[in-house]
Motif scaffolding. Structure first.
Motif, PDB file in Angstrom:
ATOM      1  N   THR A  75     -58.680  -4.580  30.896  1.00 32.68           N
ATOM      2  CA  THR A  75     -57.761  -3.864  31.783  1.00 32.68           C
ATOM      3  C   THR A  75     -58.187  -3.873  33.248  1.00 32.68           C
ATOM      4  O   THR A  75     -57.332  -3.778  34.121  1.00 32.68           O
ATOM      5  CB  THR A  75     -57.559  -2.408  31.316  1.00 32.68           C
ATOM      6  OG1 THR A  75     -58.798  -1.705  31.317  1.00 32.68           O
ATOM      7  CG2 THR A  75     -56.922  -2.351  29.940  1.00 32.68           C
ATOM      8  N   PHE A  76     -59.460  -4.007  33.524  1.00 34.70           N
ATOM      9  CA  PHE A  76     -59.910  -4.001  34.917  1.00 34.70           C
ATOM     10  C   PHE A  76     -60.188  -5.406  35.455  1.00 34.70           C
ATOM     11  O   PHE A  76     -59.956  -5.665  36.622  1.00 34.70           O
ATOM     12  CB  PHE A  76     -61.147  -3.116  35.091  1.00 34.70           C
ATOM     13  CG  PHE A  76     -60.831  -1.652  35.052  1.00 34.70           C
ATOM     14  CD1 PHE A  76     -60.447  -0.981  36.202  1.00 34.70           C
ATOM     15  CD2 PHE A  76     -60.894  -0.953  33.855  1.00 34.70           C
ATOM     16  CE1 PHE A  76     -60.125   0.374  36.163  1.00 34.70           C
ATOM     17  CE2 PHE A  76     -60.578   0.402  33.802  1.00 34.70           C
ATOM     18  CZ  PHE A  76     -60.186   1.064  34.956  1.00 34.70           C
ATOM     19  N   GLU A  77     -60.699  -6.279  34.598  1.00 35.03           N
ATOM     20  CA  GLU A  77     -61.027  -7.627  35.061  1.00 35.03           C
ATOM     21  C   GLU A  77     -59.997  -8.663  34.629  1.00 35.03           C
ATOM     22  O   GLU A  77     -60.073  -9.821  35.044  1.00 35.03           O
ATOM     23  CB  GLU A  77     -62.431  -8.016  34.581  1.00 35.03           C
ATOM     24  CG  GLU A  77     -63.514  -7.113  35.152  1.00 35.03           C
ATOM     25  CD  GLU A  77     -64.914  -7.515  34.742  1.00 35.03           C
ATOM     26  OE1 GLU A  77     -65.146  -8.719  34.446  1.00 35.03           O
ATOM     27  OE2 GLU A  77     -65.796  -6.631  34.713  1.00 35.03           O
ATOM     28  N   LYS A  78     -59.077  -8.272  33.767  1.00 37.07           N
ATOM     29  CA  LYS A  78     -57.974  -9.135  33.316  1.00 37.07           C
ATOM     30  C   LYS A  78     -58.480 -10.434  32.703  1.00 37.07           C
ATOM     31  O   LYS A  78     -58.019 -11.522  33.008  1.00 37.07           O
ATOM     32  CB  LYS A  78     -57.002  -9.445  34.462  1.00 37.07           C
ATOM     33  CG  LYS A  78     -56.369  -8.227  35.064  1.00 37.07           C
ATOM     34  CD  LYS A  78     -55.526  -7.515  34.047  1.00 37.07           C
ATOM     35  CE  LYS A  78     -54.837  -6.310  34.647  1.00 37.07           C
ATOM     36  NZ  LYS A  78     -54.476  -5.347  33.648  1.00 37.07           N
ATOM     37  N   ARG A  79     -59.452 -10.293  31.806  1.00 33.79           N
ATOM     38  CA  ARG A  79     -59.992 -11.473  31.134  1.00 33.79           C
ATOM     39  C   ARG A  79     -60.494 -11.080  29.763  1.00 33.79           C
ATOM     40  O   ARG A  79     -60.612  -9.898  29.439  1.00 33.79           O
ATOM     41  CB  ARG A  79     -61.112 -12.102  31.955  1.00 33.79           C
ATOM     42  CG  ARG A  79     -62.344 -11.214  32.099  1.00 33.79           C
ATOM     43  CD  ARG A  79     -63.460 -11.900  32.872  1.00 33.79           C
ATOM     44  NE  ARG A  79     -64.620 -11.040  33.040  1.00 33.79           N
ATOM     45  CZ  ARG A  79     -65.600 -10.886  32.140  1.00 33.79           C
ATOM     46  NH1 ARG A  79     -65.564 -11.540  30.990  1.00 33.79           N
ATOM     47  NH2 ARG A  79     -66.623 -10.081  32.392  1.00 33.79           N
ATOM     48  N   ASP A  80     -60.798 -12.074  28.961  1.00 33.25           N
ATOM     49  CA  ASP A  80     -61.441 -11.849  27.673  1.00 33.25           C
ATOM     50  C   ASP A  80     -62.949 -11.840  27.872  1.00 33.25           C
ATOM     51  O   ASP A  80     -63.462 -12.311  28.903  1.00 33.25           O
ATOM     52  CB  ASP A  80     -61.072 -12.972  26.689  1.00 33.25           C
ATOM     53  CG  ASP A  80     -59.597 -12.961  26.326  1.00 33.25           C
ATOM     54  OD1 ASP A  80     -58.982 -11.874  26.305  1.00 33.25           O
ATOM     55  OD2 ASP A  80     -59.048 -14.054  26.070  1.00 33.25           O
ATOM     56  N   LEU A  81     -63.665 -11.348  26.892  1.00 30.35           N
ATOM     57  CA  LEU A  81     -65.114 -11.388  26.952  1.00 30.35           C
ATOM     58  C   LEU A  81     -65.574 -12.842  26.965  1.00 30.35           C
ATOM     59  O   LEU A  81     -65.007 -13.688  26.253  1.00 30.35           O
ATOM     60  CB  LEU A  81     -65.734 -10.660  25.755  1.00 30.35           C
ATOM     61  CG  LEU A  81     -65.945  -9.154  25.906  1.00 30.35           C
ATOM     62  CD1 LEU A  81     -64.632  -8.408  25.999  1.00 30.35           C
ATOM     63  CD2 LEU A  81     -66.747  -8.615  24.754  1.00 30.35           C
ATOM     64  N   ASN A  82     -66.606 -13.132  27.761  1.00 27.83           N
ATOM     65  CA  ASN A  82     -67.142 -14.488  27.812  1.00 27.83           C
ATOM     66  C   ASN A  82     -68.152 -14.688  26.675  1.00 27.83           C
ATOM     67  O   ASN A  82     -68.412 -13.769  25.890  1.00 27.83           O
ATOM     68  CB  ASN A  82     -67.740 -14.780  29.195  1.00 27.83           C
ATOM     69  CG  ASN A  82     -68.880 -13.834  29.551  1.00 27.83           C
ATOM     70  OD1 ASN A  82     -69.673 -13.418  28.698  1.00 27.83           O
ATOM     71  ND2 ASN A  82     -68.986 -13.495  30.840  1.00 27.83           N
ATOM     72  N   GLU A  83     -68.726 -15.879  26.599  1.00 29.59           N
ATOM     73  CA  GLU A  83     -69.664 -16.195  25.513  1.00 29.59           C
ATOM     74  C   GLU A  83     -70.868 -15.259  25.500  1.00 29.59           C
ATOM     75  O   GLU A  83     -71.295 -14.800  24.440  1.00 29.59           O
ATOM     76  CB  GLU A  83     -70.159 -17.644  25.627  1.00 29.59           C
ATOM     77  CG  GLU A  83     -69.216 -18.660  25.069  1.00 29.59           C
ATOM     78  CD  GLU A  83     -69.826 -20.054  25.095  1.00 29.59           C
ATOM     79  OE1 GLU A  83     -71.007 -20.204  24.695  1.00 29.59           O
ATOM     80  OE2 GLU A  83     -69.113 -20.982  25.511  1.00 29.59           O
ATOM     81  N   GLU A  84     -71.426 -14.994  26.676  1.00 31.17           N
ATOM     82  CA  GLU A  84     -72.589 -14.120  26.769  1.00 31.17           C
ATOM     83  C   GLU A  84     -72.247 -12.703  26.285  1.00 31.17           C
ATOM     84  O   GLU A  84     -73.008 -12.089  25.537  1.00 31.17           O
ATOM     85  CB  GLU A  84     -73.086 -14.076  28.215  1.00 31.17           C
ATOM     86  CG  GLU A  84     -74.313 -13.221  28.428  1.00 31.17           C
ATOM     87  CD  GLU A  84     -74.733 -13.199  29.894  1.00 31.17           C
ATOM     88  OE1 GLU A  84     -75.241 -12.142  30.325  1.00 31.17           O
ATOM     89  OE2 GLU A  84     -74.547 -14.199  30.596  1.00 31.17           O
ATOM     90  N   GLU A  85     -71.092 -12.199  26.706  1.00 31.28           N
ATOM     91  CA  GLU A  85     -70.657 -10.862  26.287  1.00 31.28           C
ATOM     92  C   GLU A  85     -70.357 -10.825  24.795  1.00 31.28           C
ATOM     93  O   GLU A  85     -70.676  -9.851  24.112  1.00 31.28           O
ATOM     94  CB  GLU A  85     -69.429 -10.429  27.088  1.00 31.28           C
ATOM     95  CG  GLU A  85     -69.748 -10.166  28.551  1.00 31.28           C
ATOM     96  CD  GLU A  85     -68.529 -10.141  29.440  1.00 31.28           C
ATOM     97  OE1 GLU A  85     -68.567  -9.414  30.453  1.00 31.28           O
ATOM     98  OE2 GLU A  85     -67.533 -10.840  29.140  1.00 31.28           O
ATOM     99  N   MET A  86     -69.771 -11.896  24.273  1.00 29.20           N
ATOM    100  CA  MET A  86     -69.482 -11.941  22.838  1.00 29.20           C
ATOM    101  C   MET A  86     -70.773 -11.983  22.019  1.00 29.20           C
ATOM    102  O   MET A  86     -70.832 -11.418  20.925  1.00 29.20           O
ATOM    103  CB  MET A  86     -68.591 -13.136  22.487  1.00 29.20           C
ATOM    104  CG  MET A  86     -67.131 -12.907  22.813  1.00 29.20           C
ATOM    105  SD  MET A  86     -66.424 -11.434  22.035  1.00 29.20           S
ATOM    106  CE  MET A  86     -66.440 -11.901  20.313  1.00 29.20           C
ATOM    107  N   ALA A  87     -71.817 -12.624  22.551  1.00 31.07           N
ATOM    108  CA  ALA A  87     -73.104 -12.641  21.850  1.00 31.07           C
ATOM    109  C   ALA A  87     -73.648 -11.216  21.731  1.00 31.07           C
ATOM    110  O   ALA A  87     -74.251 -10.859  20.720  1.00 31.07           O
ATOM    111  CB  ALA A  87     -74.099 -13.544  22.579  1.00 31.07           C
ATOM    112  N   ILE A  88     -73.404 -10.399  22.752  1.00 30.67           N
ATOM    113  CA  ILE A  88     -73.880  -9.008  22.743  1.00 30.67           C
ATOM    114  C   ILE A  88     -72.969  -8.119  21.918  1.00 30.67           C
ATOM    115  O   ILE A  88     -73.424  -7.347  21.072  1.00 30.67           O
ATOM    116  CB  ILE A  88     -73.967  -8.468  24.191  1.00 30.67           C
ATOM    117  CG1 ILE A  88     -75.016  -9.245  24.987  1.00 30.67           C
ATOM    118  CG2 ILE A  88     -74.262  -6.964  24.200  1.00 30.67           C
ATOM    119  CD1 ILE A  88     -74.942  -9.022  26.495  1.00 30.67           C
TER     120      ILE A  88
END
Length: 175
Positions: A75-88
């Motif tokens: 909602t704030f960055e208007k994107r999906d989680l990236n690979e690094e964030e998905m790893a976490i």
């Protein structure tokens, strides 16, 4: 940020527009009841699985933080989680086998810190928006429109839903 004198009041919070503050009031109450539901749990209790398909209380707590973080990004960055964030955050978002495998061995302080860090970021992000932002619409699940108000309602609605699981697990453990 949770004002215990006002925990049962849905009202304005200084520093936020009226509807944003009321949304935070509801989120704070949901979190207050979650914290009460997990008070004093041990690592073994946090890792307890009722069966091979269930989630642990620890995994559910991590899920609350992951969902809130994901909605911050969406909602704030208007994107999906990236690979690094998905790893976490991926195992906590998805739960299931990945969650059972990777989310264990942590004490309650670990999960509480994670929840607090994410919530503190939410507080800061919400200071940057107003009530009009809550009503902004975009495509959401299954091609349907949703507004930010609904999306953030879902963050704490999901927590409330899974908190019921936490209470059930506690009863099964006899605590």
């Amino acid at each position: 940020m949770i004002n215990m004198d006002n925990i049962y009041l849905i009202k304005d919070i200084p520093g936020y527009t009226p509807q944003v503050g009321r949304l935070l009031s509801m989120m704070n109450y949901a979190r207050y009841t979650t914290l009460a539901a997990v008070k004093d749990l041990t690592v073994d209790q946090l890792d307890f699985l009722m069966d091979a398909q269930s989630n642990s209380i620890g995994a559910l707590l991590a899920h609350f933080a992951a969902v809130e973080y994901a909605y911050q990004i969406e909602t704030f960055e208007k994107r999906d989680l990236n690979e690094e964030e998905m790893a976490i955050w991926g195992p906590a978002l998805d739960l299931g086998d990945s969650g059972r495998e990777k989310i264990k061995g942590n004490d309650l302080a670990f999960y509480l810190h994670q929840l607090e860090e994410v919530r503190n970021r939410t507080y800061e992000l919400f200071k940057s928006v107003n009530d009009d932002w809550l009503h902004m619409e975009e495509e959401f699940w299954h091609g349907k429109q949703a507004n930010h108000y609904f999306m953030w309602f879902h963050v704490f609605e999901d927590e409330i839903n899974h908190r019921g699981q936490i209470r059930l697990i506690r009863k099964r453990m006899g605590v």
